[in-house]
Design an enzyme around this catalytic site. Sequence first.
Site, mmCIF file in Angstrom:
data_model
loop_
_atom_site.group_PDB
_atom_site.id
_atom_site.type_symbol
_atom_site.label_atom_id
_atom_site.label_comp_id
_atom_site.label_asym_id
_atom_site.label_seq_id
_atom_site.Cartn_x
_atom_site.Cartn_y
_atom_site.Cartn_z
ATOM 1 N N LYS A 123 0.849 -1.195 0.000
ATOM 2 C CA LYS A 123 0.000 0.000 0.000
ATOM 3 C C LYS A 123 0.881 1.241 0.000
ATOM 4 C CE LYS A 123 -3.786 2.135 2.649
ATOM 5 N NZ LYS A 123 -4.669 1.945 3.841
ATOM 6 N N SER A 173 -9.393 2.251 2.711
ATOM 7 C CA SER A 173 -8.423 2.992 1.939
ATOM 8 C C SER A 173 -7.407 2.114 1.233
ATOM 9 C CB SER A 173 -7.695 3.950 2.868
ATOM 10 O OG SER A 173 -7.029 3.225 3.892
ATOM 11 N N SER A 212 -10.319 0.043 6.731
ATOM 12 C CA SER A 212 -9.588 0.047 5.462
ATOM 13 C C SER A 212 -8.962 -1.242 5.018
ATOM 14 C CB SER A 212 -8.503 1.114 5.514
ATOM 15 O OG SER A 212 -9.089 2.380 5.445
HETATM 16 N N1 LIG Z 1 -8.009 4.294 6.949
HETATM 17 C C1 LIG Z 1 -9.235 3.864 7.228
HETATM 18 O O1 LIG Z 1 -9.418 2.826 7.829
HETATM 19 C C2 LIG Z 1 -10.365 4.740 6.784
HETATM 20 C C3 LIG Z 1 -11.456 3.919 6.101
HETATM 21 O O2 LIG Z 1 -12.145 3.138 6.795
HETATM 22 O O3 LIG Z 1 -11.589 4.035 4.886
#
Ligand SMILES: NC(=O)CC(=O)O
Length: 414
Positions: A62, A131, A155
């Site tokens: 990532k 994300s 995310s």
């Molecule tokens: N960084 C993260 O967890 C934010 C989200 O849930 O998109």
Amino acid sequence: MLSLLDLCARIDAGRLTPEGAIGLVREAIAAREPEVGALVCVDPAPVVPGKGPLAGIAVGIKDIIDTADLPTRMGSAIYDGWRPRADAPAVARLKTLGAVPLAKTTTTPFAFLDPTATRNPNHPGHTPGGSSAGSAAAVAAGMLPLALGTQTGGSIIRPAAFCGVVGVKPSFRLLPTVGVKCYSWALDTLGLFAAGVADAAHALALLADRPAIARVEEAGAPRIGILRQDFCAAPEPEAEAALARAAQAAERAGAAIRDLTLPAPFGEAFAVHGTIQDYEARQALAWEYATHRDALPPRLRAALDAAQGIETASYDAARRTAHHARRGLKDVFSEGGFDVLLTYAAPGAAPAGLDHTGDSRFNRLWTLMGVPCVTLPVDRTSAGLPVGIQVIARFGDDGRALAAAGLIERALRE
Ligand SMILES: NC(=O)CC(=O)O
């Protein structure tokens, strides 16, 4: 999808070389990346170790995680051309294991809620989530056998569920977040994506240097609490159906199933996640906000604008609320007699549209609790979109979460 364990077995048996495995990945990327858009860049000439438990395994990183051999852009033009001097320790660990950090995967800017251009491999008109969008999409598209991601809200679990892959948000700090762009130091958690539960368990056990995590086959039938998290808005029918299907599969496999409703302190902790997250982001992204506010995307800029007004007393009260809930969660498992909890991974399948990344309401509490979470695909909608569920264990019990997820995965195949 590319199974990490299958590639390892073929390499160990001499039927595939590490370079050959990397070549397979490059072919898959050439075939699918134009449609999916999961990658920021690919290393044209990486070192491919000839040995190691993950020799020949290409990994997506990532793009908020530092890599010395590739740029790290944070999903933002503010960091165009930024080349960290060193690999993040998790990347260095992958190299020590013989793996190849072959590509950087797309991230929402600074791992917040503004979308990427990445498309859901199951349906290009739907979000892959965020994300860790590129990591989930790359594994789902069969371009990579393993990818790293992070979770502050939802995310890892949400994009994994939207894309139909296994996602693991480990216990808080099981993996080092050193060299990972910080959003919230109390929440940011490094995790991974893979094709199947055993693939993910194998990778996590090696990354964390904890072999017991991978013994997913050896654990007995778990005692499972079915949790609907009624402190937040109800999910779509497909999420409820997937939860029921997973629970029935687990029961067929010998698990003891019982419904569970959490007491008020957990709803209170759910409600304060944002205070902790955004108060800390205000400091973590202070330089970007002070020097490049206009270059920040709209959702992040608005969140940081609002975060300027969070009182320290409110932040401290939120931390006390979270701490109280974490202590109470130990009792839920011990006094309730549960090994794992089973709940929704997301409100439903991936929503249509690429201008958002979906809703993390079924993930945020568990990130705040710091407990291990595993998602695996259970169903598909009539449009062919995956629907997952989420398995949660007590802090430090990552192997048991994976064992229960593996039991459900196998039971669903029977
Ligand atoms: N960084 C993260 O967890 C934010 C989200 O849930 O998109």
